[in-house]
Structure formats: C-alpha cells, structure tokens
Design an enzyme around this catalytic site. Structure first.
Site, mmCIF file in Angstrom:
data_model
loop_
_atom_site.group_PDB
_atom_site.id
_atom_site.type_symbol
_atom_site.label_atom_id
_atom_site.label_comp_id
_atom_site.label_asym_id
_atom_site.label_seq_id
_atom_site.Cartn_x
_atom_site.Cartn_y
_atom_site.Cartn_z
ATOM 1 N N ASP A 10 43.257 29.900 31.686
ATOM 2 C CA ASP A 10 44.193 31.002 32.241
ATOM 3 C C ASP A 10 45.626 30.913 31.700
ATOM 4 O O ASP A 10 46.445 30.570 32.288
ATOM 5 C CB ASP A 10 43.988 30.720 33.652
ATOM 6 C CG ASP A 10 42.869 31.053 34.455
ATOM 7 O OD1 ASP A 10 41.869 31.905 33.892
ATOM 8 O OD2 ASP A 10 42.425 30.595 35.520
ATOM 9 N N LEU A 62 32.682 43.381 33.569
ATOM 10 C CA LEU A 62 32.714 44.831 33.437
ATOM 11 C C LEU A 62 32.193 45.370 34.580
ATOM 12 O O LEU A 62 31.203 45.177 35.376
ATOM 13 C CB LEU A 62 31.619 44.944 32.317
ATOM 14 C CG LEU A 62 32.101 44.295 30.811
ATOM 15 C CD1 LEU A 62 31.026 44.850 29.919
ATOM 16 C CD2 LEU A 62 33.401 44.677 30.522
ATOM 17 N N HIS A 63 32.608 46.799 34.907
ATOM 18 C CA HIS A 63 32.196 47.632 36.115
ATOM 19 C C HIS A 63 32.607 48.973 35.593
ATOM 20 O O HIS A 63 33.947 49.436 35.576
ATOM 21 C CB HIS A 63 33.011 47.305 37.173
ATOM 22 C CG HIS A 63 32.448 47.796 38.448
ATOM 23 N ND1 HIS A 63 32.838 47.509 39.688
ATOM 24 C CD2 HIS A 63 31.658 48.990 38.637
ATOM 25 C CE1 HIS A 63 32.324 48.178 40.514
ATOM 26 N NE2 HIS A 63 31.714 49.306 39.931
ATOM 27 N N PRO A 66 26.980 53.036 33.409
ATOM 28 C CA PRO A 66 25.904 52.323 32.442
ATOM 29 C C PRO A 66 26.150 52.477 31.116
ATOM 30 O O PRO A 66 26.260 51.494 30.362
ATOM 31 C CB PRO A 66 24.598 52.786 32.972
ATOM 32 C CG PRO A 66 24.636 53.365 34.478
ATOM 33 C CD PRO A 66 26.287 53.856 34.343
ATOM 34 N N ASN A 67 26.398 53.771 30.499
ATOM 35 C CA ASN A 67 26.253 53.929 29.210
ATOM 36 C C ASN A 67 27.569 53.232 28.564
ATOM 37 O O ASN A 67 27.492 52.489 27.597
ATOM 38 C CB ASN A 67 26.365 55.553 28.841
ATOM 39 C CG ASN A 67 26.282 55.625 27.304
ATOM 40 O OD1 ASN A 67 25.365 55.288 26.532
ATOM 41 N ND2 ASN A 67 27.209 56.445 26.912
ATOM 42 N N THR A 68 28.748 53.325 29.216
ATOM 43 C CA THR A 68 29.867 52.416 28.600
ATOM 44 C C THR A 68 29.680 50.863 28.746
ATOM 45 O O THR A 68 30.159 50.291 27.751
ATOM 46 C CB THR A 68 31.112 52.797 29.674
ATOM 47 O OG1 THR A 68 31.541 54.277 29.590
ATOM 48 C CG2 THR A 68 32.403 52.220 29.232
ATOM 49 N N THR A 122 35.802 34.776 45.261
ATOM 50 C CA THR A 122 36.098 33.831 46.141
ATOM 51 C C THR A 122 37.387 33.991 46.767
ATOM 52 O O THR A 122 37.865 33.121 47.748
ATOM 53 C CB THR A 122 36.164 32.557 45.604
ATOM 54 O OG1 THR A 122 36.932 32.343 44.223
ATOM 55 C CG2 THR A 122 34.590 32.018 44.982
ATOM 56 N N ARG A 184 38.363 23.251 44.180
ATOM 57 C CA ARG A 184 39.793 22.283 44.282
ATOM 58 C C ARG A 184 39.294 20.884 44.469
ATOM 59 O O ARG A 184 38.483 20.648 45.373
ATOM 60 C CB ARG A 184 40.565 22.794 45.781
ATOM 61 C CG ARG A 184 40.803 24.281 45.405
ATOM 62 C CD ARG A 184 42.091 24.536 44.348
ATOM 63 N NE ARG A 184 42.746 25.684 44.262
ATOM 64 C CZ ARG A 184 42.165 26.656 43.517
ATOM 65 N NH1 ARG A 184 41.386 26.437 42.649
ATOM 66 N NH2 ARG A 184 42.919 27.932 43.485
ATOM 67 N N GLY A 213 40.170 25.851 36.898
ATOM 68 C CA GLY A 213 41.432 26.338 36.484
ATOM 69 C C GLY A 213 42.548 25.465 36.426
ATOM 70 O O GLY A 213 42.919 24.533 35.884
ATOM 71 N N ARG A 214 43.198 26.092 37.162
ATOM 72 C CA ARG A 214 44.684 25.416 37.514
ATOM 73 C C ARG A 214 44.828 23.990 37.842
ATOM 74 O O ARG A 214 45.706 23.291 37.499
ATOM 75 C CB ARG A 214 45.494 26.238 38.487
ATOM 76 C CG ARG A 214 45.931 27.493 38.003
ATOM 77 C CD ARG A 214 46.412 28.491 39.448
ATOM 78 N NE ARG A 214 45.242 28.888 40.068
ATOM 79 C CZ ARG A 214 45.213 29.810 41.211
ATOM 80 N NH1 ARG A 214 46.535 30.164 41.536
ATOM 81 N NH2 ARG A 214 44.192 30.030 41.842
#
Length: 237
Positions: A10, A62-63, A66-68, A122, A184, A213-214
């Site tokens: 990140d 991705l959202h 469908p074609n994109t 989350t 965590r 991550g952090r």
C-alpha cells in the site's frame, strides 16, 4: 504460491516499494498491488516485481459491464500476474466475462491468472449493510450468496472475512480459495477494518490466504513484523 501470506504494498510510488523490498532481498514474497500503486506506476511496477521473483495479486476489484471487464481482463492477463479480482456484486455475466477475458489474454504456455470475487469488504459492518446498502439479509447470508454466484460462474474463490470462511468451506470444499484481509496482530488496533481476526484465528478458521498491509509496511522493523506474522500464524508468541 504455497505460502499463505500476502503482503499488501500500500504505497504510492515505485521508490517506496523498492525501499520496502530491499528488506526482503532474500525472500520471495506474495505481494498485493492495489489501485493506489497500480494507478500511479502502471504495468511497469508489475514487471519489476516479477523480475525480483515475487508472486503478484493484482487487486483492482473490477466492476463494470461484462464487455468492459472482459476486455480489461484480456489485457491484464498479459502481465503474468498470479491472482486478479472482481466485485461479485457485478453479477454472474460479468464474472463469466472476466474469465473469458483471462482465457483469451493469457499467452501460450502461461497459466491463467486465478480470479476471485470480492463478497463484502471487511470495512463493511452489518449496520452499514442494512442502513446504507439497503441489503435486508445478514452479512453471512449475503457473503454466502455472492460466493455461490462466484463459484457457479467458474471463479477460483472469493475475498471475504476470515469469520465467514467456515461457512464457505462447508459449502464449497477445501479447493475454493478464500483470501482474507482484516488481519491484525494480537493486541493491535483495528484501524478502519470492522470484521477482523488475528493471524492464528484466520488459520484456525481455515482460510487459504491472509492479506496483511500496515501491520508490516508501517512497522518500525518490517522484516521482524513479517517474522512475527509467521509466528502468530503458527500460534507462537
């Protein structure tokens, strides 16, 4: 990719990534490249990580129609990453299109990137689900439904909270991938996450991969924090 730990890079720049990875020059990591880093550095950061011998989860969620999504996945497949994802709320047709794009875009002789679907972030609470997203089902019901759509669409697994993994294991078996953020260390602050567990709790719940991550990237000694992650996963103090 038999290691269960995915380290979230990140960062906003290649220089920050390079500085961090210098601490792991003797280790092949499984790393997550999210929107923040990818949108700043583009495909070149993927090439650099591959040259360093790291496995890559390209986390762009991705959202779209469908074609994109299909055309985008066709392009991403050429990068040679190991794992990509979409939002399950995009629906079955979109998820099937994502797989089609990956199949078409994967170069000959290379393995198709595995594709998973985000169920619920989350950072989403039960209250947010009902009052903001207007979903009148419980979190577990919603996650199970989205996971069923992903499974039936041919995807390899989902992103979910570790708390929901036993439910998915009972329905889909051990080969369905579960990638669980919201991890965590013991006695560590939750930050902006809501549905969180410790590394060992995630292991006991049966998840495939945990994303951290952090807790590592912002640690005073990231290498020691990574070693602590491995110890806590195994139930050691």
């Amino acid at each position: 990719m038999d290691q269960p730990f995915i380290v979230a890079l990140d960062f906003s720049s290649k220089e920050e990534v390079q500085s961090f990875l210098q601490l792991f020059s003797d280790t092949s990591l499984f790393v997550k490249v999210g929107m923040e880093l990818y949108f700043q550095e583009g495909p070149t950061i993927i090439d650099e990580l591959k040259q360093r011998g790291h496995y890559i989860f390209l986390d762009l969620k991705l959202h779209d129609i469908p074609n994109t999504v299909k055309r985008t996945m066709k392009g991403l497949a050429k990068l040679g990453v190991d794992l990509v994802n979409v939002h399950a709320s995009g629906g079955s047709a979109m998820m099937r299109a994502a797989l089609e794009g990956l199949e078409e875009g994967t170069p000959n002789g290379m393995k198709r990137p595995r594709c998973i679907a985000v169920t619920q972030l989350t950072s989403t609470s039960e209250q947010m689900l009902v009052h903001e997203l207007l979903v009148d089902r419980t979190m577990k019901d919603t996650v199970l439904h989205y996971a069923s759509l992903a499974h039936d669409s041919g995807l390899d697994g989902v992103v979910c909270s570790a708390q929901e993994v036993p439910l998915l294991r009972a329905r889909f078996g051990p080969t369905f991938i579960t990638v669980t953020p919201g991890i965590r260390f013991a006695n560590e602050a939750k930050g902006d996450q809501v549905r969180v567990v410790t590394p060992n709790e995630a292991k006991q719940l049966g998840t495939t991969y945990i994303v951290v991550g952090r807790s590592i990237t912002k640690a005073h000694d990231p290498h020691e924090a990574y070693e602590r992650l491995k110890r806590e996963w195994d139930g050691e103090q």
